[in-house]
Write a protein that holds these residues in place. Structure first.
Motif, PDB file in Angstrom:
ATOM      1  N   SER A 201       0.849  -1.194   0.000  1.00  0.00           N
ATOM      2  CA  SER A 201       0.000   0.000   0.000  1.00  0.00           C
ATOM      3  C   SER A 201       0.880   1.237   0.000  1.00  0.00           C
ATOM      4  CB  SER A 201      -0.912   0.035   1.232  1.00  0.00           C
ATOM      5  OG  SER A 201      -1.843  -1.018   1.209  1.00  0.00           O
ATOM      6  N   LEU A 202       0.427   2.276  -0.688  1.00  0.00           N
ATOM      7  CA  LEU A 202       1.177   3.518  -0.777  1.00  0.00           C
ATOM      8  C   LEU A 202       0.211   4.675  -0.565  1.00  0.00           C
ATOM      9  CD1 LEU A 202       3.781   5.054  -1.403  1.00  0.00           C
ATOM     10  CD2 LEU A 202       3.268   4.810  -3.843  1.00  0.00           C
ATOM     11  N   HIS A 203       0.499   5.495   0.438  1.00  0.00           N
ATOM     12  CA  HIS A 203      -0.386   6.588   0.818  1.00  0.00           C
ATOM     13  C   HIS A 203       0.185   7.922   0.336  1.00  0.00           C
ATOM     14  CE1 HIS A 203      -2.559   3.781   3.389  1.00  0.00           C
ATOM     15  NE2 HIS A 203      -1.385   3.397   3.879  1.00  0.00           N
ATOM     16  N   TYR A 204      -0.574   8.619  -0.497  1.00  0.00           N
ATOM     17  CA  TYR A 204      -0.182   9.926  -1.019  1.00  0.00           C
ATOM     18  C   TYR A 204      -0.835  11.043  -0.213  1.00  0.00           C
ATOM     19  CZ  TYR A 204       1.744   7.950  -5.361  1.00  0.00           C
ATOM     20  OH  TYR A 204       2.504   7.278  -6.284  1.00  0.00           O
ATOM     21  N   GLY A 205      -0.202  12.216  -0.244  1.00  0.00           N
ATOM     22  CA  GLY A 205      -0.803  13.341   0.447  1.00  0.00           C
ATOM     23  C   GLY A 205      -0.022  14.623   0.271  1.00  0.00           C
ATOM     24  N   HIS A 206      -0.357  15.577   1.114  1.00  0.00           N
ATOM     25  CA  HIS A 206       0.267  16.899   1.112  1.00  0.00           C
ATOM     26  C   HIS A 206       0.646  17.260   2.544  1.00  0.00           C
ATOM     27  CE1 HIS A 206      -1.656  17.349  -2.848  1.00  0.00           C
ATOM     28  NE2 HIS A 206      -2.800  17.044  -2.270  1.00  0.00           N
ATOM     29  N   ALA A 207       1.684  18.051   2.694  1.00  0.00           N
ATOM     30  CA  ALA A 207       2.079  18.560   4.015  1.00  0.00           C
ATOM     31  C   ALA A 207       2.761  19.903   3.833  1.00  0.00           C
ATOM     32  CB  ALA A 207       3.013  17.588   4.725  1.00  0.00           C
ATOM     33  N   VAL A 208       2.584  20.776   4.810  1.00  0.00           N
ATOM     34  CA  VAL A 208       3.226  22.087   4.744  1.00  0.00           C
ATOM     35  C   VAL A 208       3.604  22.538   6.146  1.00  0.00           C
ATOM     36  CG1 VAL A 208       1.002  23.305   4.788  1.00  0.00           C
ATOM     37  CG2 VAL A 208       3.025  24.465   3.878  1.00  0.00           C
ATOM     38  N   VAL A 209       4.769  23.158   6.241  1.00  0.00           N
ATOM     39  CA  VAL A 209       5.286  23.714   7.491  1.00  0.00           C
ATOM     40  C   VAL A 209       5.474  25.207   7.274  1.00  0.00           C
ATOM     41  CG1 VAL A 209       7.131  23.625   9.212  1.00  0.00           C
ATOM     42  CG2 VAL A 209       6.486  21.545   7.943  1.00  0.00           C
ATOM     43  N   VAL A 210       4.963  26.012   8.208  1.00  0.00           N
ATOM     44  CA  VAL A 210       5.095  27.466   8.085  1.00  0.00           C
ATOM     45  C   VAL A 210       5.683  28.048   9.364  1.00  0.00           C
ATOM     46  CG1 VAL A 210       3.085  27.584   6.555  1.00  0.00           C
ATOM     47  CG2 VAL A 210       2.800  28.021   9.000  1.00  0.00           C
TER      48      VAL A 210
ATOM     49  N   ALA B 164       0.608  21.326   8.993  1.00  0.00           N
ATOM     50  CA  ALA B 164      -0.663  20.712   8.605  1.00  0.00           C
ATOM     51  C   ALA B 164      -0.391  19.687   7.525  1.00  0.00           C
ATOM     52  CB  ALA B 164      -1.644  21.760   8.109  1.00  0.00           C
ATOM     53  N   LEU B 165      -1.081  18.550   7.578  1.00  0.00           N
ATOM     54  CA  LEU B 165      -0.935  17.524   6.549  1.00  0.00           C
ATOM     55  C   LEU B 165      -2.264  16.841   6.307  1.00  0.00           C
ATOM     56  CD1 LEU B 165      -0.880  14.314   7.733  1.00  0.00           C
ATOM     57  CD2 LEU B 165       1.231  15.168   8.732  1.00  0.00           C
ATOM     58  N   LYS B 166      -2.394  16.267   5.122  1.00  0.00           N
ATOM     59  CA  LYS B 166      -3.582  15.523   4.730  1.00  0.00           C
ATOM     60  C   LYS B 166      -3.167  14.329   3.890  1.00  0.00           C
ATOM     61  CE  LYS B 166      -7.733  14.437   3.010  1.00  0.00           C
ATOM     62  NZ  LYS B 166      -8.759  13.715   3.790  1.00  0.00           N
ATOM     63  N   VAL B 167      -3.561  13.130   4.295  1.00  0.00           N
ATOM     64  CA  VAL B 167      -3.355  11.921   3.510  1.00  0.00           C
ATOM     65  C   VAL B 167      -4.619  11.695   2.687  1.00  0.00           C
ATOM     66  CG1 VAL B 167      -2.933   9.441   3.578  1.00  0.00           C
ATOM     67  CG2 VAL B 167      -1.779  10.951   5.213  1.00  0.00           C
ATOM     68  N   LEU B 168      -4.458  11.571   1.390  1.00  0.00           N
ATOM     69  CA  LEU B 168      -5.612  11.603   0.496  1.00  0.00           C
ATOM     70  C   LEU B 168      -6.610  10.479   0.720  1.00  0.00           C
ATOM     71  CD1 LEU B 168      -4.121  12.659  -2.956  1.00  0.00           C
ATOM     72  CD2 LEU B 168      -5.115  14.075  -1.171  1.00  0.00           C
ATOM     73  N   ASP B 169      -6.120   9.273   1.036  1.00  0.00           N
ATOM     74  CA  ASP B 169      -7.052   8.156   1.157  1.00  0.00           C
ATOM     75  C   ASP B 169      -7.714   8.066   2.527  1.00  0.00           C
ATOM     76  OD1 ASP B 169      -5.130   7.027   2.836  1.00  0.00           O
ATOM     77  OD2 ASP B 169      -4.342   5.684   1.303  1.00  0.00           O
ATOM     78  N   GLY B 170      -7.395   9.003   3.419  1.00  0.00           N
ATOM     79  CA  GLY B 170      -8.079   9.070   4.709  1.00  0.00           C
ATOM     80  C   GLY B 170      -7.636   8.045   5.730  1.00  0.00           C
ATOM     81  N   THR B 171      -6.461   7.423   5.528  1.00  0.00           N
ATOM     82  CA  THR B 171      -6.013   6.346   6.409  1.00  0.00           C
ATOM     83  C   THR B 171      -5.258   6.889   7.623  1.00  0.00           C
ATOM     84  OG1 THR B 171      -5.799   4.896   4.492  1.00  0.00           O
ATOM     85  CG2 THR B 171      -4.714   4.186   6.518  1.00  0.00           C
TER      86      THR B 171
END
Length: 347
Positions: free
Chosen positions: A34-43, A289-296
């Motif tokens: 399984s491979l989990h894609y997403g976005h993350a950002v540090v400010v 803040a981060l978000k994993v696209l598949d909600g896992t």
């Protein structure tokens, strides 16, 4: 204001997918299963991007990760101090708790102090995630109630604010003064107008924003200090309450509680449904803040742990970190079956 229809749905999903990067992998034997894609950002505290993976402009629902933002009007209005709320209650206002006895008893007491009860809540009943609490209900032949809802602390905060504002009983409605106060605070700390809204699991509105906007809000919490104005004082008090009482924010075995304990006051972190995670690092002056696209959830927990290690607030050797970063997967007989790994190139 809400997105509706197949076309809007497709556009939102496509925009969220755009630019996503591999974040977390599950390996079994020699195969990435399984491979989990997403976005993350540090400010930083000014909202400037320090580092990002994927697309910081991806639009998401923060879900419960933004409860400290929703709690800002509770403090800024004077309602919290008028009600004599303790730091432990402020932590509970930011919680997605397990419904354990420490949570349900605290909410019951809080409501009682206002002359209110379970019927005044509008979050809906939920079976406790805490196993002893769940089993106690089963043995007693009782059904879960709204106080067991993981958002009942947030809703106790809404009721406290509502009593102060003199609003009607249906405080979860979008145009209610409580939710309008929450909306105003949300737009101010994210630095952008909401992109729409949806109904959260606890029936309250949840406002959509870019991932960068959510991180920007956390950065502002990270830079806040008491005595530096109404907004900063409120942000600092909520952050400190979460770090001081991590057991109220989630509960035993939960990532928020375990990792905050491991960091010993260096960060406040909060999960949200569908694999959102945020972090406030006051000593580093950073918001994440981060978000994993598949909600896992397993993926969002691994990703936030990796970022907390990267920015020096979490010891990778701590058991709470190891449990989320690279946990072993074992068969029912205890045989080593695989592991979860942070993807190369992330964090």
């Amino acid at each position: 204001m809400q997105a509706s229809g197949a076309e809007s749905h497709g556009n939102m999903i496509g925009a969220q997918d755009r630019g996503a990067v591999p974040m977390v992998e599950l390996w079994r034997g020699n195969l990435c299963e399984s491979l989990h894609y997403g976005h993350a950002v540090v400010v930083d505290t000014t909202g400037q991007i320090v580092e990002a993976w994927g697309n910081p402009q991806a639009v998401i629902y923060p879900r419960s990760s933004c409860k400290m933002v929703q709690a800002l009007p509770l403090l800024e209005s004077g309602a919290a101090d008028a009600a004599g709320l303790s730091p432990k209650q402020l932590a509970l206002a930011c919680a997605s708790h397990n419904g354990a006895a420490i949570h349900s008893e605290a909410v019951t007491s809080w409501l009682g102090e206002m002359g209110m009860g379970e019927a005044d809540l509008r979050c809906g009943p939920q079976e406790p995630a805490d196993i002893p609490a769940r089993d106690a209900l089963i043995r007693a032949g009782e059904s879960p109630c709204q106080i067991h809802n993981n958002c009942s602390g947030k809703h106790a905060g809404f009721l406290t604010l509502n009593r102060h504002l003199g609003g009607g009983s249906e405080y979860t409605e979008f145009d209610h003064p409580v939710q309008q106060a929450s909306l105003q605070a949300f737009e101010e700390v994210t630095g952008e107008a909401i992109r729409g809204w949806g109904v959260d699991g606890c029936s309250a509105p949840n406002f959509s924003t870019s991932l960068l906007g959510l991180a920007r809000a956390m950065g502002r919490f990270a830079g806040a200090r008491e005595g530096q104005g109404l907004r900063e004082s409120a942000q600092a008090r909520l952050t400190q309450a979460m770090m001081t009482y991590p057991e109220m924010v989630a509960g035993e075995t939960r990532a928020c509680t375990d990792l905050m304990r491991a960091m010993n006051g260096q960060a406040a972190i909060k999960t949200g449904a569908e694999a959102v995670f945020v972090a406030i690092l006051p000593g580093k002056g950073l918001g994440i803040a981060l978000k994993v696209l598949d909600g896992t959830t397993r993926a969002s927990e691994a990703a936030i742990a990796a970022l907390l290690v990267k920015y020096g607030v979490l010891d990778p050797a701590h058991p709470a970190a190891k449990e989320r970063l690279n946990p072993e997967l074992r068969s029912r007989r205890g045989l080593l079956a695989g592991e979860i790994r942070v993807a190369d190139g992330f964090a």
